[in-house]
Design a protein around this motif. Structure first.
Motif, short mmCIF file in Angstrom:
data_model
loop_
_atom_site.label_atom_id
_atom_site.label_comp_id
_atom_site.label_asym_id
_atom_site.label_seq_id
_atom_site.Cartn_x
_atom_site.Cartn_y
_atom_site.Cartn_z
N UNK A 84 0.82 -1.21 0.00
CA UNK A 84 0.00 0.00 0.00
C UNK A 84 0.85 1.26 0.00
N UNK A 85 2.06 1.18 0.52
CA UNK A 85 2.91 2.38 0.67
C UNK A 85 3.53 2.85 -0.64
N UNK A 86 3.53 2.00 -1.66
CA UNK A 86 4.34 2.28 -2.86
C UNK A 86 3.79 3.42 -3.71
N UNK A 87 4.68 3.97 -4.52
CA UNK A 87 4.32 4.91 -5.60
C UNK A 87 4.92 4.34 -6.88
N UNK A 88 4.17 4.40 -7.98
CA UNK A 88 4.64 3.79 -9.22
C UNK A 88 5.53 4.74 -10.02
N UNK A 89 6.83 4.46 -10.01
CA UNK A 89 7.76 5.23 -10.84
C UNK A 89 7.41 5.04 -12.31
N UNK A 90 7.04 3.80 -12.69
CA UNK A 90 6.75 3.50 -14.10
C UNK A 90 5.58 4.33 -14.61
N UNK A 91 4.48 4.35 -13.85
CA UNK A 91 3.30 5.11 -14.27
C UNK A 91 3.60 6.60 -14.26
N UNK A 92 4.21 7.09 -13.18
CA UNK A 92 4.49 8.52 -13.07
C UNK A 92 5.42 8.99 -14.18
#
Length: 377
Positions: free
Chosen positions: A120-128
């Protein structure tokens, strides 16, 4: 052999359809590829072969590398304080909220709850990164700050996974040494190669970078880490070098977005099971709302502290609410090592994929920044 050509044709047909719809509807192609993947995986039944899995995995590695290489070192230095602050808050609050809900609210055991918190903590570098490139924000200070914040968040995710589960083995030490040596040697070696053999139709520069990333990916996986981690570190370390060699970066970007990322994003959508979603949609939605709410509580106030306007603050917070790469990696790690079961895995992966689509769609549609100056103020 003919079966491989058939499977490849199906995947590129979906990629082509997603691109056309993206252009027509004004939606990020990464999001459209995920949505098309859901249809392809369930209505058409596209085959996820071993080579598709490899291309998708290498696509994630290349995307992560490009995201690091696109960050201007001077801009990173200027935005370091806000990136560290926003990135850290983007990790900690969602992690503890996800862990607490899974443990106390759903009755999951301690290890399963930890995996939930990490996912849940993650942020998507790929999408961003894909969104930054499509929107043109990768060249702006705001885009640079968001990408750097993503890096901080995902470093927190990797460290949490290592500290809570894998520990610090001699293999991890070997991995850290290998990455450190690579960072020290890559720029001088690249300068010599690019100067002596660059600018030819054989594209030695691109082949060399692919070779480096594949070798580091192999070392990472062999040492119990993840293939995308050294890619981001190396990309960030070489960002200054690629500021002077933008042509090579442009060629790599063209290859990656045309050939590799469709497999990565379409596969992410194809793994979503509507039947599983139907039975678990309530828990998935709670996890999704919890993740986005925790990101907003953790991130948005600090965008105001750093004098972001309302629109850019909302946009930054929504993009920091996305998840995909490290969210699915941590969920799969939990399943493979029997920390979570199949139903828990489905819940977490579905939440992660929804978080890649919903916040990004809202951000692009209603909060895309206008008249950006400096850090979005």
């Amino acid at each position: 052999m003919e079966q491989n050509f058939l499977v490849a044709s199906q995947w590129f047909l979906l990629a082509f359809i997603a691109t056309v719809l993206s252009i027509r509807l004004g939606i990020s192609v990464a999001l459209m590829e995920i949505m098309v993947g859901v249809v392809g995986g369930n209505a058409i039944g596209i085959e996820i072969t071993s080579w598709v899995t490899f291309l998708a995995g290498f696509g994630a590695v290349l995307l992560t590398f490009l995201a690091g290489a696109e960050i201007d070192p001077e801009s990173l230095k200027n935005n370091l304080r806000e990136s560290l602050t926003i990135g850290s808050m983007s990790f900690f609050l969602p992690f503890f909220c996800g862990l607490g809900f899974a443990y106390y609210g759903l009755g999951w055991d301690a290890n399963a709850a930890k995996i939930a918190g990490i996912a849940i903590s993650t942020t998507s570098v790929a999408v961003v990164y894909a969104v930054m490139m499509e929107s043109g924000l990768s060249e702006e200070s705001l885009g640079q700050a968001i990408l750097a914040s993503c890096f901080v968040t995902d470093i927190g995710t990797v460290l949490a996974l290592g500290i809570l589960f894998t520990g610090f083995s001699i293999q991890i030490l070997y991995f850290v040494v290998a990455v450190a040596v690579s960072v020290l040697l890559l720029i001088p070696v690249s300068k010599r190669l690019f100067t002596s053999f660059g600018g030819r139709v054989s594209e030695l520069e691109v082949k060399f970078m692919f070779l480096v990333l594949l070798v580091l990916a192999y070392i990472a996986v062999r040492c119990g880490s993840e293939a995308v981690l050294p890619a981001y570190v190396v990309g960030l370390a070489m960002a200054g070098f690629f500021q002077k060699n933008k042509e090579t970066l442009t060629k790599m970007r063209t290859i990656v977005f045309a050939m590799f990322t469709p497999f990565y994003f379409i596969k992410a959508g194809a793994l979503v099971s509507p039947a599983a979603l139907y039975h678990m949609i309530g828990i998935i939605l709670i996890f999704l709302v919890l993740k986005v709410a925790a990101k907003f509580i953790g991130v948005y106030p600090f965008t105001r502290v750093f004098h972001y306007q309302f629109r850019t603050g909302m946009y930054t917070t929504l993009l920091m609410s996305t998840g995909l790469t490290f969210g699915t990696i941590s969920s799969l790690y939990g399943l493979t090592n029997h920390f979570i079961d199949n139903s828990q895995y489905t819940i977490l992966v579905a939440t992660v994929i929804f978080s890649a689509v919903v916040p990004t769609l809202v951000a692009q549609r209603w909060f895309f920044p206008k008249n950006i100056t400096s850090n979005g103020t």
